[in-house]
Motif scaffolding. Structure first.
Motif, PDB file in Angstrom:
ATOM      1  N   MET A   1       0.829  -1.180   0.000  1.00  0.00           N
ATOM      2  CA  MET A   1       0.000   0.000   0.000  1.00  0.00           C
ATOM      3  C   MET A   1       0.880   1.252   0.000  1.00  0.00           C
ATOM      4  SD  MET A   1      -2.915   1.395  -0.109  1.00  0.00           S
ATOM      5  CE  MET A   1      -4.365   0.618   0.439  1.00  0.00           C
ATOM      6  N   ARG A   2       1.931   1.216   0.808  1.00  0.00           N
ATOM      7  CA  ARG A   2       2.813   2.376   0.908  1.00  0.00           C
ATOM      8  C   ARG A   2       3.443   2.708  -0.444  1.00  0.00           C
ATOM      9  NH1 ARG A   2       5.105   4.918   5.170  1.00  0.00           N
ATOM     10  NH2 ARG A   2       7.028   6.023   4.767  1.00  0.00           N
ATOM     11  N   ALA A   3       3.918   1.677  -1.137  1.00  0.00           N
ATOM     12  CA  ALA A   3       4.551   1.898  -2.437  1.00  0.00           C
ATOM     13  C   ALA A   3       3.552   2.523  -3.419  1.00  0.00           C
ATOM     14  CB  ALA A   3       5.095   0.587  -2.976  1.00  0.00           C
ATOM     15  N   PHE A   4       2.308   2.067  -3.395  1.00  0.00           N
ATOM     16  CA  PHE A   4       1.282   2.623  -4.271  1.00  0.00           C
ATOM     17  C   PHE A   4       1.043   4.099  -3.961  1.00  0.00           C
ATOM     18  CE2 PHE A   4      -3.228   3.646  -4.954  1.00  0.00           C
ATOM     19  CZ  PHE A   4      -3.271   3.545  -6.335  1.00  0.00           C
ATOM     20  N   LEU A   5       0.934   4.435  -2.683  1.00  0.00           N
ATOM     21  CA  LEU A   5       0.699   5.828  -2.317  1.00  0.00           C
ATOM     22  C   LEU A   5       1.867   6.715  -2.729  1.00  0.00           C
ATOM     23  CD1 LEU A   5      -0.910   5.347   1.208  1.00  0.00           C
ATOM     24  CD2 LEU A   5      -2.058   6.009  -0.921  1.00  0.00           C
TER      25      LEU A   5
ATOM     26  N   TRP B   1       3.881   6.109  -5.219  1.00  0.00           N
ATOM     27  CA  TRP B   1       3.809   6.177  -6.673  1.00  0.00           C
ATOM     28  C   TRP B   1       2.795   7.237  -7.113  1.00  0.00           C
ATOM     29  CZ3 TRP B   1      -0.350   4.878  -9.888  1.00  0.00           C
ATOM     30  CH2 TRP B   1      -0.061   4.850 -11.264  1.00  0.00           C
ATOM     31  N   CYS B   2       1.653   7.256  -6.466  1.00  0.00           N
ATOM     32  CA  CYS B   2       0.638   8.257  -6.790  1.00  0.00           C
ATOM     33  C   CYS B   2       1.157   9.668  -6.542  1.00  0.00           C
ATOM     34  CB  CYS B   2      -0.625   8.042  -5.951  1.00  0.00           C
ATOM     35  SG  CYS B   2      -1.557   6.580  -6.403  1.00  0.00           S
TER      36      CYS B   2
ATOM     37  N   THR C   1      -1.902  12.628  -7.059  1.00  0.00           N
ATOM     38  CA  THR C   1      -2.526  13.147  -5.845  1.00  0.00           C
ATOM     39  C   THR C   1      -1.752  14.383  -5.409  1.00  0.00           C
ATOM     40  OG1 THR C   1      -1.119  11.839  -4.408  1.00  0.00           O
ATOM     41  CG2 THR C   1      -3.202  10.837  -5.071  1.00  0.00           C
ATOM     42  N   ARG C   2      -2.296  15.090  -4.467  1.00  0.00           N
ATOM     43  CA  ARG C   2      -1.549  16.226  -3.914  1.00  0.00           C
ATOM     44  C   ARG C   2      -0.428  15.681  -3.031  1.00  0.00           C
ATOM     45  NH1 ARG C   2      -3.206  17.155   1.383  1.00  0.00           N
ATOM     46  NH2 ARG C   2      -5.083  16.032   1.936  1.00  0.00           N
TER      47      ARG C   2
END
Length: 56
Positions: free
Chosen positions: A1-5, A7-8, A14-15
């Motif tokens: 999950m952390r890697a995805f956030l 990446w975003c 995302t901001r």
């Protein structure tokens, strides 16, 4: 999950935001008998058999 956030965030999808620092958790080691039981569940059609005694 952390890697995805991350990446975003780096992809500007995302901001900008700050994630909390990673906490390393050291769990107690799993007993050998439990590890072998879980390995045995990988192949239900071919049972795995392991010797649980110590090798001399």
């Amino acid at each position: 999950m952390r890697a995805f956030l991350l990446w975003c965030s780096t992809g500007k999808l995302t901001r900008l935001f700050r994630l909390p620092p990673v906490q390393v958790r050291r769990a107690t080691p799993m007993p050998q008998s439990e590890r072998l039981e879980l390995i045995g569940r990988l192949s239900p059609t071919r049972p795995c058999r392991f010797a649980l005694g110590s090798r001399a």
